[in-house]
Design an enzyme around this catalytic site. Structure first.
Site, mmCIF file in Angstrom:
data_model
loop_
_atom_site.group_PDB
_atom_site.id
_atom_site.type_symbol
_atom_site.label_atom_id
_atom_site.label_comp_id
_atom_site.label_asym_id
_atom_site.label_seq_id
_atom_site.Cartn_x
_atom_site.Cartn_y
_atom_site.Cartn_z
ATOM 1 N N GLU A 151 -32.465 7.435 -25.589
ATOM 2 C CA GLU A 151 -33.665 7.491 -26.131
ATOM 3 C C GLU A 151 -33.779 8.348 -27.261
ATOM 4 O OE1 GLU A 151 -36.777 7.930 -23.066
ATOM 5 O OE2 GLU A 151 -36.440 5.633 -22.401
ATOM 6 N N GLU A 309 -33.796 0.494 -18.368
ATOM 7 C CA GLU A 309 -34.709 1.590 -17.558
ATOM 8 C C GLU A 309 -35.962 0.900 -17.228
ATOM 9 O OE1 GLU A 309 -35.468 5.647 -18.726
ATOM 10 O OE2 GLU A 309 -33.471 5.915 -19.163
HETATM 11 C C1 GAL Z 1 -37.081 7.873 -20.041
HETATM 12 C C2 GAL Z 1 -36.005 8.741 -20.033
HETATM 13 C C3 GAL Z 1 -35.497 9.036 -18.609
HETATM 14 C C4 GAL Z 1 -36.474 9.480 -17.727
HETATM 15 C C5 GAL Z 1 -37.696 8.543 -17.699
HETATM 16 C C6 GAL Z 1 -38.642 8.836 -16.952
HETATM 17 O O1 GAL Z 1 -37.837 7.821 -21.162
HETATM 18 O O2 GAL Z 1 -34.929 8.098 -20.592
HETATM 19 O O3 GAL Z 1 -34.358 9.989 -18.635
HETATM 20 O O4 GAL Z 1 -37.077 10.629 -18.299
HETATM 21 O O5 GAL Z 1 -38.059 8.244 -18.998
HETATM 22 O O6 GAL Z 1 -39.495 7.881 -16.808
#
Ligand code: GAL
Length: 686
Positions: A151, A309
């Protein structure tokens, strides 16, 4: 090289962080991954300090063992470069690599992505660890995809240190050539900001006054480019060492995000990947999710992409985090898959016991496998396996296109617009919501595409929401599209400034006056909670303008109250086969929905299928097959007209079918006539 996630299967899995656990946990992890049907994990994202615990001292053996175990279990790996979070020893040795905030304060150690993309020290260190990881593990049989950093821009979207200021000056010199051109473009005569040389340029640090809009806008562009430069530096190493392994990085496409402009990044990834988290406080969070997924597909130019994710249940970083309802995770996952994701991955595999995300949900909760979340994870794995035929198909090109423009978002933020209630992202999101509620398919594409590419060809409806910054050629392309028969809707504060945030003079919106056949002489923003009425019953808030129409432009609705009573609020110009509608005010949602419904009907655009309102409908097709996703957001049973086999339940369906409250169907549609299906149904059911 464009590579799909995994031929013949949808990707299912999560970030996997075995460094947080005793080595023996890997055995249980792998066994449970197989039980759930996990076929992919992202490994090593935050593992730099575990791979290099002391400067130059590598500890690779544990990582190799994890890769071996995953390969044995046939679980593929998105191998991360661990640059998001450098080890504390490195930050201690080189505090100068940390970014500086707008007040010139250096960000302390801890956290992540706290490094500056202009730091030579960080860049050299990143090059070293990336080369090490690529050379040591890049050819491991488990590796399917490179996952560069994490990110980029999330916590380090803008740095205001001196190294960045120096690079910004060079960036400006390349863009503008000489300082005279820069002065002219930025309008530095205002407040006596004339520059004698590029060396006079400072980054837009916090000051008593907001920075000049053109400076602030170019700084956002520069910061996005600087992070892209860092990404590309890593990619060069990966391509040199492992030319056959495709490369991506996880984007953050969401309504509230504008860290970088992915329209300028996407051609540097082999596969677009996105992270998305729903907003707990948003009662219609599934609509924002759908918008994010449609935007991501727009960035992928319609090709399949990967959901890198999302969360199985609550996140831990919102004010009041929300536990997902039963079935919500499945619907969320399928909303992404319906819109072109060739898989669904999560943050993270196993819930952490420590660290700042210890109360974030995971595939494997703290309470283990005897839990609702685990059962739903296993169920999702099973559903995704049944949806394998969907992999590689494309969402059908929509007849409606909505432009999304990050430079407009940045420029509006930089501009101090006449009202604080004008927030860029609200406007395309409101238009999207209206179309979503009508079950009309929408492609969401970067506005830059519309100016340069064939994005507008064959569209019947084109929505141009608050595209404040006029991309060159956009007005002409919109006019051509309208003449070909498209119905164009432009909303207030579009086309007001040029590429350098300078107002286009002669009446607003300068770039679109001719296109609209209308112009405004003055903005009249409303006060908080103030509304005015239009003569068609619509209610307006936030924004009004004093509009004039040219000959031949129709007034669709005029003000019925307030200082603009009797004057035009919504106008329409007919152009050969098409029309151009100008909505010069902010309509309340119901009124906007009515207006867009009218335009969609005029354009002859139909919903994706016949279904009760509240059922999300998307069609993916390819290789002679089509798949209709029906995702219920109703609290009661609903009806949808479908023909084919539901891949989720295995049932054959023909005609009006009940879908349970919150339920999902993915119908493998019968290609030929429904008659034939009826025959098949009779045969099979007999
Ligand atoms: C994303 C990030 C992850 C984790 C996740 C939690 O932004 O890439 O590493 O922090 O959020 O929601």
């Amino acid at each position: 090289m464009r590579t799909r996630p995994a031929p013949g299967a949808l990707v299912f899995g999560a970030d996997y962080n075995p460094e947080q656990w005793p080595a023996e946990t890997v055995e249980e992890d792998v066994a449970l991954m197989r039980e759930a049907g996990v076929n992919r994990v992202s490994l090593g994202i935050f593992a730099w300090s575990a791979l290099e615990p002391y400067p130059g001292v590598y500890d690779d053996a544990w990582f190799g063992r994890v890769l071996d175990r995953l390969a044995d279990a046939d679980i593929g790996v998105n191998l991360a470069t661990p640059t998001a979070s450098p080890p504390p020893w490195l930050v201690r040795a080189h505090p100068e690599m940390q970014l500086e905030d707008a007040h010139g304060r250096r960000v302390p150690a801890g956290g992540r992505l706290s490094w500056c993309p202009s730091s030579d020290v960080f860049s050299a260190q990143a090059e070293r660890i990336v080369t090490h990881v690529a050379e040591t593990f890049g050819d491991h049989p488990a590796v399917r995809l490179w996952h560069v950093s994490n990110e980029l821009g999330n916590e380090n979207a803008q740095c205001f240190c001196q190294a960045c200021a120096r690079r910004f000056r060079s960036w400006l010199a390349r863009r503008y050539g000489d300082v005279g051109t820069l002065n002219e473009a930025w309008g530095t005569a205002f407040w006596g900001h004339g520059l004698s040389s590029f060396d006079d340029v400072q980054s837009p640090r916090a000051s008593r006054n907001p920075p000049d809009p053109a400076l602030a806008l170019d700084y956002r562009r520069f910061c996005s480019d600087a992070l892209l430069g860092h990404y590309r530096h890593e990619v060069e190493i990966l391509r040199r060492v492992t030319p056959a392994v495709p490369v991506t990085t996880n984007f953050m496409v969401a309504q509230a995000q504008d860290a970088v402009d992915y329209a300028t990044w996407r051609d540097h990834v082999d596969l677009v990947a996105n992270d998305h988290y729903t907003v707990a406080a948003d009662s219609r969070r599934h609509v924002e999710l759908a918008l994010s997924a449609d935007r991501t597909r727009g960035l992928a130019r319609g090709e399949p992409w990967l959901l890198m994710e999302h969360s199985t249940s609550a996140v831990n970083w919102q004010a009041r985090n929300r536990t997902k309802e039963p079935g919500e995770m499945l619907r969320d996952s399928l909303t992404h898959v319906a819109r072109g994701a060739d898989g669904a991955m999560f943050f993270q595999w196993r819930a952490s016991l420590a660290g700042s995300e210890q109360f974030h949900s995971a595939m494997l909760p703290h309470a283990g496998t005897g839990t609702r979340v685990w059962r739903e994870v296993v169920e999702l794995g099973d559903v995704l396996r049944r949806l394998a035929p969907v992999q590689g198909t494309r969402v059908e090109r929509a007849q409606v296109v909505l432009l999304w423009d990050v430079p407009s978002q940045w420029a509006l933020e930089a501009a101090r617009p006449p009202s604080v209630d004008v927030r860029y992202a609200d406007v395309p999101a409101a238009a999207y919501t209206a179309l979503f509620d009508r079950q009309v398919a929408v492609d969401v594409v970067p506005a830059a595409d519309a100016a340069e590419r064939a994005a507008l060809d064959d569209r019947r409806v084109i929505v141009v929401p608050t595209t404040y910054l006029a991309h060159s050629g956009l007005a002409g392309r919109l006019e051509d599209a309208a003449r070909r028969g498209a119905h164009v809707v432009v909303t207030a504060l579009s086309g007001v400034v040029d590429d350098t945030a300078r107002v286009i003079p002669g009446g607003y919106p300068g770039a679109f006056r001719g296109l609209l056949g209308a112009w405004s002489e003055e903005f009249l923003p409303l006060q908080e909670h103030e509304t005015v009425d239009l003569d068609d019953g619509s209610v307006v808030r936030v924004w009004t303008e004093h509009v004039h129409v040219a000959d031949g432009t129709e007034v669709v609705a005029a003000y019925a109250s307030g200082p603009l009573s009797g004057l035009p609020a919504i106008t329409r110009r007919a152009l050969d086969e098409g029309t151009v509608t100008y909505v010069s005010c902010v309509l309340e949602q119901a009124a906007l929905a009515r207006l867009l419904q009218d335009v969609v009907a005029r354009a002859g655009v139909l919903p994706v299928a016949a279904a009760d309102a509240g059922i999300d409908l998307v069609r993916r097709s390819g290789q002679g097959r089509s798949f209709l996703f029906c995702l219920s957001h109703l609290e009661h049973a609903g009806k949808v007209d479908v023909h084919g086999r539901d891949l989720v339940s295995g049932r054959l369906l023909s005609g009006v079918t009940e879908i349970q409250a919150g339920g999902v169907l993915v119908v493998d549609e019968v290609p030929s006539s429904h008659q034939q299906l009826d025959g098949q149904l009779d045969g099979e059911d007999a």
